[in-house]
Structure formats: C-alpha cells, structure tokens
Design a protein around this motif. Structure first.
Motif, PDB file in Angstrom:
ATOM      1  N   VAL A  34       0.684  -1.198  -0.158  1.00  0.00           N
ATOM      2  CA  VAL A  34      -0.005  -0.012  -0.005  1.00  0.00           C
ATOM      3  C   VAL A  34       1.073   1.333   0.028  1.00  0.00           C
ATOM      4  CG1 VAL A  34      -1.565   1.361   1.233  1.00  0.00           C
ATOM      5  CG2 VAL A  34      -1.745  -1.261   1.130  1.00  0.00           C
ATOM      6  N   CYS A  48       4.589  -0.812   4.504  1.00  0.00           N
ATOM      7  CA  CYS A  48       3.728  -0.136   5.543  1.00  0.00           C
ATOM      8  C   CYS A  48       2.912  -1.204   6.187  1.00  0.00           C
ATOM      9  CB  CYS A  48       2.952   0.915   5.346  1.00  0.00           C
ATOM     10  SG  CYS A  48       1.287   0.558   4.326  1.00  0.00           S
ATOM     11  N   ASP A  49       2.200  -0.683   7.559  1.00  0.00           N
ATOM     12  CA  ASP A  49       1.533  -1.830   8.225  1.00  0.00           C
ATOM     13  C   ASP A  49       0.017  -1.888   7.501  1.00  0.00           C
ATOM     14  OD1 ASP A  49       3.309  -2.166  10.121  1.00  0.00           O
ATOM     15  OD2 ASP A  49       2.498  -0.966  11.530  1.00  0.00           O
ATOM     16  N   ASN A  50      -0.166  -0.995   6.593  1.00  0.00           N
ATOM     17  CA  ASN A  50      -1.633  -1.315   6.010  1.00  0.00           C
ATOM     18  C   ASN A  50      -1.449  -2.182   4.636  1.00  0.00           C
ATOM     19  OD1 ASN A  50      -2.960   0.615   7.554  1.00  0.00           O
ATOM     20  ND2 ASN A  50      -2.300   2.210   6.147  1.00  0.00           N
ATOM     21  N   SER A  51      -0.256  -2.594   4.342  1.00  0.00           N
ATOM     22  CA  SER A  51       0.139  -3.436   3.600  1.00  0.00           C
ATOM     23  C   SER A  51      -0.002  -4.927   3.955  1.00  0.00           C
ATOM     24  CB  SER A  51       1.636  -3.509   2.877  1.00  0.00           C
ATOM     25  OG  SER A  51       1.664  -1.988   2.631  1.00  0.00           O
ATOM     26  N   ARG A  54       3.236  -6.256   5.760  1.00  0.00           N
ATOM     27  CA  ARG A  54       3.910  -5.372   6.697  1.00  0.00           C
ATOM     28  C   ARG A  54       5.365  -5.624   6.871  1.00  0.00           C
ATOM     29  NH1 ARG A  54      -0.485  -5.597  11.674  1.00  0.00           N
ATOM     30  NH2 ARG A  54      -2.255  -4.797  10.222  1.00  0.00           N
TER      31      ARG A  54
END
Ligand code: ZN
Ligand code: ZN
Ligand code: ZN
Length: 89
Positions: A34, A48-51, A54
């Motif tokens: 993301v 990122c953490d939305n991917s 992560r």
C-alpha cells in the motif's frame, strides 16, 4: 513541542531516500503493498502496516533497526518503532 524525539530520531541528520519505489521483499515474493517506508539504518525500502505483509515492521523486528521514514513522495516524517515516536522533518 509537547513530545521530545527519541535518541534514535535525533541521531538522524540525513534522511535516507528510497532507491526504488518498490517493496524489496514484495518484489521477491510477488506480493503487493500500500505504502512504502525506508529503513534509516540500512536503506531497505519496505511496505507499511496497511500492506498485507507489513515488511517494514517485520524488518524492524528481525534486524533491530528502529527508525523508518515515509518513502511516499510529498511525505516528510520519520517514525521510531522502539519508542513509538513520529517526527516531521
Ligand atoms: Zn527511538
Ligand atoms: Zn512488502
Ligand atoms: Zn534496516
């Protein structure tokens, strides 16, 4: 300032920029991301953490490298995972 930056963040003077706008690990595994983050210790660019994978967080856990920068164009911030501190630069 209400919150002091941590020692990891204050030690960074030149912010590392991504060499390529891809997640190094997602490229290997065929995954998707993301947003991108760049490790300020080794320069790895990871997702990122939305991917889904992560990879930036996994990298911090595996390597002990605490600080990432946003690799998104137009975003100028650093984040320390160890201290949970974000600073704009
Ligand atoms: Zn820190
Ligand atoms: Zn990734
Ligand atoms: Zn690293």
């Amino acid at each position: 300032m209400s919150k002091q930056p941590c020692g990891h963040l204050s030690a960074i003077h030149d912010v590392k920029k991504p060499q390529r706008y891809v997640c190094d690990e997602c490229v290997k595994s065929g995954g998707r991301w993301v947003h991108l983050r760049t490790c300020q210790t080794c320069g790895a660019t990871l997702c990122c953490d939305n991917s889904p994978s992560r990879h930036a967080r996994a990298h911090v856990g595996a390597s002990g490298h605490p600080v990432i920068a946003s690799a998104e164009p137009g975003e100028r911030w650093l984040y320390c995972f160890t201290d949970d501190v974000t600073v704009m630069y």
